[in-house]
Scaffold this motif. Structure first.
Motif, PDB file in Angstrom:
ATOM      1  N   SER A 118       0.856  -1.176   0.000  1.00 50.38           N
ATOM      2  CA  SER A 118       0.000   0.000   0.000  1.00 50.38           C
ATOM      3  C   SER A 118       0.891   1.224   0.000  1.00 50.38           C
ATOM      4  N   GLU A 119       0.266   2.400   0.034  1.00 51.76           N
ATOM      5  CA  GLU A 119       1.051   3.633   0.050  1.00 51.76           C
ATOM      6  C   GLU A 119       1.906   3.721   1.308  1.00 51.76           C
ATOM      7  N   LEU A 120       1.390   3.185   2.405  1.00 57.85           N
ATOM      8  CA  LEU A 120       2.064   3.349   3.689  1.00 57.85           C
ATOM      9  C   LEU A 120       3.057   2.255   4.001  1.00 57.85           C
ATOM     10  N   GLY A 121       2.900   1.073   3.418  1.00 53.58           N
ATOM     11  CA  GLY A 121       3.812  -0.004   3.777  1.00 53.58           C
ATOM     12  C   GLY A 121       3.545  -1.272   2.991  1.00 53.58           C
ATOM     13  N   SER A 122       4.462  -2.237   3.141  1.00 58.62           N
ATOM     14  CA  SER A 122       4.334  -3.539   2.495  1.00 58.62           C
ATOM     15  C   SER A 122       4.235  -4.609   3.571  1.00 58.62           C
ATOM     16  N   VAL A 123       3.564  -5.699   3.231  1.00 59.76           N
ATOM     17  CA  VAL A 123       3.367  -6.789   4.184  1.00 59.76           C
ATOM     18  C   VAL A 123       4.097  -8.028   3.705  1.00 59.76           C
ATOM     19  N   TYR A 124       4.856  -8.642   4.624  1.00 61.04           N
ATOM     20  CA  TYR A 124       5.632  -9.846   4.313  1.00 61.04           C
ATOM     21  C   TYR A 124       5.218 -10.975   5.249  1.00 61.04           C
ATOM     22  N   ARG A 125       5.508 -12.171   4.842  1.00 61.96           N
ATOM     23  CA  ARG A 125       5.332 -13.320   5.726  1.00 61.96           C
ATOM     24  C   ARG A 125       6.636 -13.558   6.468  1.00 61.96           C
ATOM     25  N   GLY A 126       6.540 -13.983   7.711  1.00 61.59           N
ATOM     26  CA  GLY A 126       7.744 -14.241   8.496  1.00 61.59           C
ATOM     27  C   GLY A 126       7.434 -15.166   9.649  1.00 61.59           C
ATOM     28  N   ALA A 127       8.319 -15.177  10.651  1.00 62.25           N
ATOM     29  CA  ALA A 127       8.122 -16.034  11.820  1.00 62.25           C
ATOM     30  C   ALA A 127       8.563 -15.300  13.073  1.00 62.25           C
ATOM     31  N   TYR A 128       7.828 -15.535  14.160  1.00 62.45           N
ATOM     32  CA  TYR A 128       8.146 -14.980  15.471  1.00 62.45           C
ATOM     33  C   TYR A 128       7.774 -16.041  16.499  1.00 62.45           C
ATOM     34  N   MET A 129       8.711 -16.373  17.375  1.00 55.68           N
ATOM     35  CA  MET A 129       8.492 -17.448  18.361  1.00 55.68           C
ATOM     36  C   MET A 129       8.086 -18.741  17.649  1.00 55.68           C
ATOM     37  N   ASN A 130       8.748 -19.013  16.525  1.00 57.13           N
ATOM     38  CA  ASN A 130       8.509 -20.234  15.750  1.00 57.13           C
ATOM     39  C   ASN A 130       7.078 -20.347  15.233  1.00 57.13           C
ATOM     40  N   THR A 131       6.421 -19.206  15.096  1.00 53.58           N
ATOM     41  CA  THR A 131       5.046 -19.187  14.609  1.00 53.58           C
ATOM     42  C   THR A 131       4.946 -18.253  13.406  1.00 53.58           C
ATOM     43  N   PRO A 132       4.237 -18.663  12.350  1.00 54.62           N
ATOM     44  CA  PRO A 132       4.068 -17.769  11.193  1.00 54.62           C
ATOM     45  C   PRO A 132       3.397 -16.454  11.596  1.00 54.62           C
ATOM     46  N   VAL A 133       3.908 -15.357  11.098  1.00 52.53           N
ATOM     47  CA  VAL A 133       3.337 -14.043  11.377  1.00 52.53           C
ATOM     48  C   VAL A 133       3.316 -13.218  10.094  1.00 52.53           C
ATOM     49  N   ALA A 134       2.563 -12.142  10.115  1.00 52.68           N
ATOM     50  CA  ALA A 134       2.583 -11.146   9.048  1.00 52.68           C
ATOM     51  C   ALA A 134       3.360  -9.945   9.563  1.00 52.68           C
ATOM     52  N   ILE A 135       4.229  -9.406   8.742  1.00 50.07           N
ATOM     53  CA  ILE A 135       5.078  -8.285   9.146  1.00 50.07           C
ATOM     54  C   ILE A 135       4.842  -7.129   8.190  1.00 50.07           C
ATOM     55  N   LYS A 136       4.320  -6.025   8.732  1.00 50.24           N
ATOM     56  CA  LYS A 136       4.091  -4.834   7.923  1.00 50.24           C
ATOM     57  C   LYS A 136       5.257  -3.868   8.110  1.00 50.24           C
ATOM     58  N   LYS A 137       5.910  -3.524   7.022  1.00 49.85           N
ATOM     59  CA  LYS A 137       7.045  -2.610   7.075  1.00 49.85           C
ATOM     60  C   LYS A 137       6.669  -1.296   6.415  1.00 49.85           C
ATOM     61  N   LEU A 138       6.874  -0.185   7.146  1.00 53.59           N
ATOM     62  CA  LEU A 138       6.572   1.121   6.586  1.00 53.59           C
ATOM     63  C   LEU A 138       7.605   1.520   5.547  1.00 53.59           C
ATOM     64  N   HIS A 139       7.173   2.274   4.552  1.00 52.10           N
ATOM     65  CA  HIS A 139       8.061   2.732   3.483  1.00 52.10           C
ATOM     66  C   HIS A 139       8.800   3.988   3.941  1.00 52.10           C
ATOM     67  N   VAL A 140       9.821   3.780   4.767  1.00 49.41           N
ATOM     68  CA  VAL A 140      10.584   4.912   5.279  1.00 49.41           C
ATOM     69  C   VAL A 140      12.060   4.643   5.117  1.00 49.41           C
ATOM     70  N   PRO A 141      12.776   5.379   4.244  1.00 47.54           N
ATOM     71  CA  PRO A 141      14.228   5.227   4.155  1.00 47.54           C
ATOM     72  C   PRO A 141      14.870   5.772   5.416  1.00 47.54           C
ATOM     73  N   ASP A 142      15.806   5.058   5.989  1.00 47.38           N
ATOM     74  CA  ASP A 142      16.475   5.492   7.212  1.00 47.38           C
ATOM     75  C   ASP A 142      17.968   5.539   6.940  1.00 47.38           C
ATOM     76  N   GLY A 143      18.443   6.666   6.491  1.00 44.76           N
ATOM     77  CA  GLY A 143      19.833   6.805   6.107  1.00 44.76           C
ATOM     78  C   GLY A 143      19.942   6.838   4.593  1.00 44.76           C
ATOM     79  N   GLY A 144      21.082   7.218   4.066  1.00 42.93           N
ATOM     80  CA  GLY A 144      21.284   7.245   2.620  1.00 42.93           C
ATOM     81  C   GLY A 144      20.810   8.546   2.010  1.00 42.93           C
TER      82      GLY A 144
END
Length: 481
Positions: A208-234
């Motif tokens: 979306s305009e605000l972020g992208s969603v990825y599949r991942g794992a946390y505590m050995n459990t499948p999770v969805a991870i939303k990352k905001l579109h923000v460059p940090d450095g560069g």
């Protein structure tokens, strides 16, 4: 037969069906007991009743009609539970049934103040205490536990649904969850496992305009991870923009933390490591509601589709009726996710705001543009078509949800072959798309009511949820007959 006599008749039928129940006996007995308590105060001697003002009398009569409708729904619902367990289980899993009984209890609790308007204060005290939210919640949890302990094993019961499969039994056990709280837990990048997808491989449902969603794992459990579109450095680093995004992330996380329910996506925590502004949420394996509706490999009979609408409405109701009542402000079929058990959960709280803020400022995106420009005008209420600054309220949100329900009924995007200008003119003219001819009558009624041209005629989220519960019961009765 008088209206009050018919309420008496329906109460008797509910009691008879409760005695014949083969599963969920504790929850069914509780529902019958609560109905009996309310019925007992409705049949008191008229000479003991107080005189109501015209407005109070109209409110009381409306509550009686709603109670009558609830009794009809309860009768049809309990009829299902009087059948053989082999017929019941494929349609109503344990988690489904708990949500349904909770919803019946919530409807009774909301009706009670209007149903007892004719009683004197000393007559109201006892029953009002019996229907206190805290007391009912404790009883419901006890009943659900007893029902689970007594639940029979159904031969061939399989959890989860594969493409082309039928209905399923839900289970949330074994997943990391967070109880509702104000401050979201912090998670470091080291605790997460996920591989960012190259920008050119991110699809519309994942970005979306605000972020992208990825599949991942946390505590050995499948999770969805939303990352905001923000460059940090560069080269493109903007410290002010980065700080604002971090604030936005916390705001969305705080909204999620306040509304923990079965039909709102669960937040497990947030990450604010440099360059990684992340929301870590439970994983909805099947993707967005639109993805599932358009995938013809999924069998979605009417009882399943109505259930999806009901669960979406319950998610919206949770948002509208929390301790801090809020509006979602971006309701569409990509803002509902579907898990592996075909349960629907509300998500996408980046634009969520309080009712007062929505009325004051209208509905605009974080980037300052009307949010409808990102999702087309498909889900925008007619009163906002001509002027996007028209105050946004519950009725506008009801219209958006009505379009979601239409998409569920049709299994295709609304206004599919129309451009945005054509959609706007179509809607502003008071026109609506047709609902499928074989759509169950009560489901059709809710869809049409939500899409009413006059905002005042649209139901609020509580009424939508109530109507869809009745529609679900109708569709299940049709499927099991």
């Amino acid at each position: 037969m008088s209206f009050r006599t018919d309420i008496e008749r329906l109460t008797g039928e509910v009691n008879r069906l409760a005695q014949r129940a083969t599963v969920n006996k504790s929850s069914i007995a509780r529902l019958a007991a609560r109905i009996n308590m309310i019925n007992s105060v409705l049949v008191k001697d008229d000479s003991m009743r107080i005189v109501l003002t015209p407005d109070e009398a109209e409110s009381h009569q409306k509550a009686l009609r709603e109670f009558h409708s609830l009794l009809e729904g309860a009768k049809d619902y309990l009829t299902i539970f009087s059948q053989d367990i082999q017929n019941v289980a494929p349609i109503l899993g344990g988690e489904n049934a708990k949500c349904d009984f909770d919803a019946f209890g919530d409807r009774l609790r909301r009706l009670l103040p209007r149903l007892v308007l004719t009683l004197r204060d000393e007559q109201k005290t006892g029953i009002v205490e019996e229907f206190s939210e805290a007391k009912m919640k404790k009883e419901d949890e006890e009943d659900a536990g007893a029902d689970q302990d007594d639940a029979p094993v159904v031969p061939g019961e399989v959890e989860g649904q594969q493409p082309g499969g039928g209905n399923v039994v839900a289970s949330e056990y074994g997943r990391p969850v967070c109880a509702a709280q104000d401050n979201p837990p912090m998670i470091s990048m080291g605790e997460l496992e996920f591989s960012p997808i190259p920008e050119n491989e991110i699809t519309g449902s994942e970005r979306s305009e605000l972020g992208s969603v990825y599949r991942g794992a946390y505590m050995n459990t499948p999770v969805a991870i939303k990352k905001l579109h923000v460059p940090d450095g560069g080269t493109h680093y903007d410290q002010q923009e980065s700080q604002k995004s971090a604030k936005d992330l916390r705001k969305e996380a705080e909204v999620l933390m306040k509304f923990q329910s079965e039909n709102v996506v669960r937040l497990l925590g947030i990450c604010t490591d440099p360059g990684n502004y992340l929301l870590v949420m439970e994983c909805a394996d099947l993707g967005t509601l639109r993805d599932v509706l358009q995938d013809e490999t999924y069998a979605l009979p009417w009882d399943r589709r109505v259930r999806m609408g009901l669960e979406g409405a319950r998610g919206l109701y949770t948002l509208h009726h929390g301790k801090t009542a809020m509006l979602h402000c971006d309701v569409n079929t990509r803002k509902f996710l579907v898990d592996r058990n075909m349960h629907v959960k509300l998500t996408g709280f980046g634009l969520t705001t309080t009712r007062s803020s929505a009325r004051k400022h209208g509905r605009t995106s974080r980037r300052g543009r009307p949010s409808s420009t990102r999702h087309t005008v498909t889900f925008v209420a007619p009163e906002r078509m001509g002027n996007i600054n028209t105050p946004y309220d519950d009725r506008a949100e009801s219209y958006s949800f009505g379009i979601v329900l239409l998409e569920i009924a049709c299994r295709r995007p609304p206004f599919k072959d129309m451009g945005e200008s054509a959609i706007a003119e179509f809607v502003k003219a008071g026109k609506t798309e047709d609902v499928p001819a074989d759509c169950p009558a009560k489901f059709r009624h809710v869809i049409d009511a939500c899409r009413a041209f006059d905002p005042a005629l649209r139901p609020l989220s509580a009424e939508i949820a109530d109507g869809l519960q009745d529609a679900f019961i109708q569709s299940v009765s049709m499927a099991s007959s």
